[in-house]
Design an enzyme around this catalytic site. Structure first.
Site, PDB file in Angstrom:
ATOM      1  N   ASP A  58     -10.184  -6.258 -30.990  1.00 25.26           N
ATOM      2  CA  ASP A  58     -10.987  -7.144 -31.841  1.00 25.26           C
ATOM      3  C   ASP A  58     -10.436  -8.569 -31.697  1.00 25.26           C
ATOM      4  O   ASP A  58      -9.228  -8.784 -31.745  1.00 25.26           O
ATOM      5  CB  ASP A  58     -10.903  -6.685 -33.303  1.00 25.26           C
ATOM      6  CG  ASP A  58     -11.952  -7.356 -34.168  1.00 25.26           C
ATOM      7  OD1 ASP A  58     -12.793  -6.640 -34.716  1.00 25.26           O
ATOM      8  OD2 ASP A  58     -11.931  -8.605 -34.298  1.00 25.26           O
ATOM      9  N   ILE A  59     -11.327  -9.516 -31.510  1.00 24.26           N
ATOM     10  CA  ILE A  59     -10.920 -10.903 -31.254  1.00 24.26           C
ATOM     11  C   ILE A  59     -10.315 -11.553 -32.502  1.00 24.26           C
ATOM     12  O   ILE A  59      -9.519 -12.495 -32.399  1.00 24.26           O
ATOM     13  CB  ILE A  59     -12.119 -11.727 -30.694  1.00 24.26           C
ATOM     14  CG1 ILE A  59     -11.638 -12.927 -29.894  1.00 24.26           C
ATOM     15  CG2 ILE A  59     -13.091 -12.124 -31.766  1.00 24.26           C
ATOM     16  CD1 ILE A  59     -11.028 -12.592 -28.584  1.00 24.26           C
TER      17      ILE A  59
ATOM     18  N   HIS B 208     -19.981   0.311 -33.790  1.00 17.46           N
ATOM     19  CA  HIS B 208     -18.572   0.228 -33.394  1.00 17.46           C
ATOM     20  C   HIS B 208     -17.681   0.799 -34.485  1.00 17.46           C
ATOM     21  O   HIS B 208     -18.018   0.746 -35.666  1.00 17.46           O
ATOM     22  CB  HIS B 208     -18.159  -1.213 -33.060  1.00 17.46           C
ATOM     23  CG  HIS B 208     -18.494  -2.213 -34.123  1.00 17.46           C
ATOM     24  ND1 HIS B 208     -19.756  -2.723 -34.287  1.00 17.46           N
ATOM     25  CD2 HIS B 208     -17.730  -2.783 -35.090  1.00 17.46           C
ATOM     26  CE1 HIS B 208     -19.756  -3.592 -35.291  1.00 17.46           C
ATOM     27  NE2 HIS B 208     -18.544  -3.637 -35.806  1.00 17.46           N
TER      28      HIS B 208
ATOM     29  N   HIS C 137     -13.811   0.509 -36.019  1.00 22.33           N
ATOM     30  CA  HIS C 137     -12.567  -0.264 -36.050  1.00 22.33           C
ATOM     31  C   HIS C 137     -11.395   0.720 -36.114  1.00 22.33           C
ATOM     32  O   HIS C 137     -11.379   1.599 -36.988  1.00 22.33           O
ATOM     33  CB  HIS C 137     -12.492  -1.130 -37.310  1.00 22.33           C
ATOM     34  CG  HIS C 137     -13.519  -2.225 -37.386  1.00 22.33           C
ATOM     35  ND1 HIS C 137     -13.244  -3.533 -37.067  1.00 22.33           N
ATOM     36  CD2 HIS C 137     -14.826  -2.201 -37.767  1.00 22.33           C
ATOM     37  CE1 HIS C 137     -14.330  -4.274 -37.251  1.00 22.33           C
ATOM     38  NE2 HIS C 137     -15.306  -3.496 -37.672  1.00 22.33           N
TER      39      HIS C 137
ATOM     40  N   GLU D 264     -21.620  -7.479 -39.068  1.00 23.18           N
ATOM     41  CA  GLU D 264     -21.657  -8.719 -38.281  1.00 23.18           C
ATOM     42  C   GLU D 264     -22.340  -8.518 -36.929  1.00 23.18           C
ATOM     43  O   GLU D 264     -23.190  -9.309 -36.540  1.00 23.18           O
ATOM     44  CB  GLU D 264     -20.215  -9.210 -38.098  1.00 23.18           C
ATOM     45  CG  GLU D 264     -20.079 -10.542 -37.392  1.00 23.18           C
ATOM     46  CD  GLU D 264     -18.612 -10.869 -37.082  1.00 23.18           C
ATOM     47  OE1 GLU D 264     -17.724 -10.566 -37.913  1.00 23.18           O
ATOM     48  OE2 GLU D 264     -18.367 -11.405 -35.999  1.00 23.18           O
TER      49      GLU D 264
HETATM   50  P1  5GP Z   1     -18.518  -5.784 -38.262  1.00 24.09           P
HETATM   51  O1  5GP Z   1     -19.839  -5.851 -37.516  1.00 24.09           O
HETATM   52  O2  5GP Z   1     -17.861  -4.445 -38.134  1.00 24.09           O
HETATM   53  O3  5GP Z   1     -18.645  -6.234 -39.679  1.00 24.09           O
HETATM   54  O4  5GP Z   1     -17.529  -6.842 -37.576  1.00 24.09           O
HETATM   55  C1  5GP Z   1     -17.584  -7.101 -36.193  1.00 24.09           C
HETATM   56  C2  5GP Z   1     -16.188  -7.225 -35.621  1.00 24.09           C
HETATM   57  O5  5GP Z   1     -16.348  -7.612 -34.258  1.00 24.09           O
HETATM   58  C3  5GP Z   1     -15.308  -8.287 -36.298  1.00 24.09           C
HETATM   59  O6  5GP Z   1     -14.066  -7.689 -36.646  1.00 24.09           O
HETATM   60  C4  5GP Z   1     -15.152  -9.372 -35.237  1.00 24.09           C
HETATM   61  O7  5GP Z   1     -13.878  -9.969 -35.238  1.00 24.09           O
HETATM   62  C5  5GP Z   1     -15.419  -8.620 -33.936  1.00 24.09           C
HETATM   63  N1  5GP Z   1     -16.040  -9.452 -32.918  1.00 24.09           N
HETATM   64  C6  5GP Z   1     -17.150 -10.222 -33.058  1.00 24.09           C
HETATM   65  N2  5GP Z   1     -17.457 -10.840 -31.903  1.00 24.09           N
HETATM   66  C7  5GP Z   1     -16.519 -10.447 -31.001  1.00 24.09           C
HETATM   67  C8  5GP Z   1     -16.301 -10.757 -29.629  1.00 24.09           C
HETATM   68  O8  5GP Z   1     -17.029 -11.516 -28.995  1.00 24.09           O
HETATM   69  N3  5GP Z   1     -15.247 -10.158 -29.022  1.00 24.09           N
HETATM   70  C9  5GP Z   1     -14.417  -9.298 -29.697  1.00 24.09           C
HETATM   71  N4  5GP Z   1     -13.399  -8.769 -29.006  1.00 24.09           N
HETATM   72  N5  5GP Z   1     -14.586  -8.985 -30.998  1.00 24.09           N
HETATM   73  C10 5GP Z   1     -15.626  -9.563 -31.641  1.00 24.09           C
END
Ligand code: 5GP
Length: 132
Positions: A29-30, A93, A95, A88
């Site tokens: 995760d970035i 996905h 975590h 987001e």
């Molecule tokens: P969620 O959709 O589970 O709420 O959060 C999305 C997750 O994806 C976040 O923890 C965010 O840091 C990660 N994320 C978003 N865009 C990117 C990206 O371009 N590259 C990576 N490696 N992680 C990402």
């Protein structure tokens, strides 16, 4: 239009890759909540994890376990916490977060800012354990 995660799978956007198989892909995760925070995704573009078909869902879980075991071997922790949010990025996905205590799995805390060389070093170490 493809999701950002599909672009990562296709190599159009770089990632700190941990590993992949035919159906799944894992990368750091970035904006990690802890060192070694990894995302595991199906290659198929489905938004909500519980809309995946049975085969892909099962494959994703088995793949996530293999990735979790390699994180566990690499990053000192009590265990690997598992979370599904998807608020987001509209591409399913999981975590995987190395945790010492419940508080380490908080997504509302400020994220870590790790320099690229440290992210690469962590990814390399997890990748080595993933492949062994
Ligand atoms: P969620 O959709 O589970 O709420 O959060 C999305 C997750 O994806 C976040 O923890 C965010 O840091 C990660 N994320 C978003 N865009 C990117 C990206 O371009 N590259 C990576 N490696 N992680 C990402």
């Amino acid at each position: 239009m493809s999701t950002i995660f599909t672009k990562i799978v296709n190599g159009e956007i770089p990632s700190y890759k941990i590993g992949e198989n035919e159906k799944c892909y894992a990368f750091l995760d970035i904006n990690p909540v802890a060192k070694g925070h990894t995302l595991v995704i199906p290659k198929v573009e489905v938004d909500y994890i519980f809309d995946l078909n049975d085969d892909t869902f099962a494959e994703l879980m088995l793949f996530a376990r293999k990735v979790a075991k390699s994180i566990e071997k690499t990053v000192p922790c009590n265990r690997i916490g598992v979370a599904v949010l998807g608020l987001e990025v509209p591409h399913a996905h999981i975590h995987l977060v190395p945790i010492q205590s419940e508080a380490d799995l908080s997504f509302s805390r400020p994220k870590l800012k790790l320099p690229p060389n440290e992210m690469e070093t962590i990814a390399q170490k997890i990748r080595k354990n993933f492949l062994s």
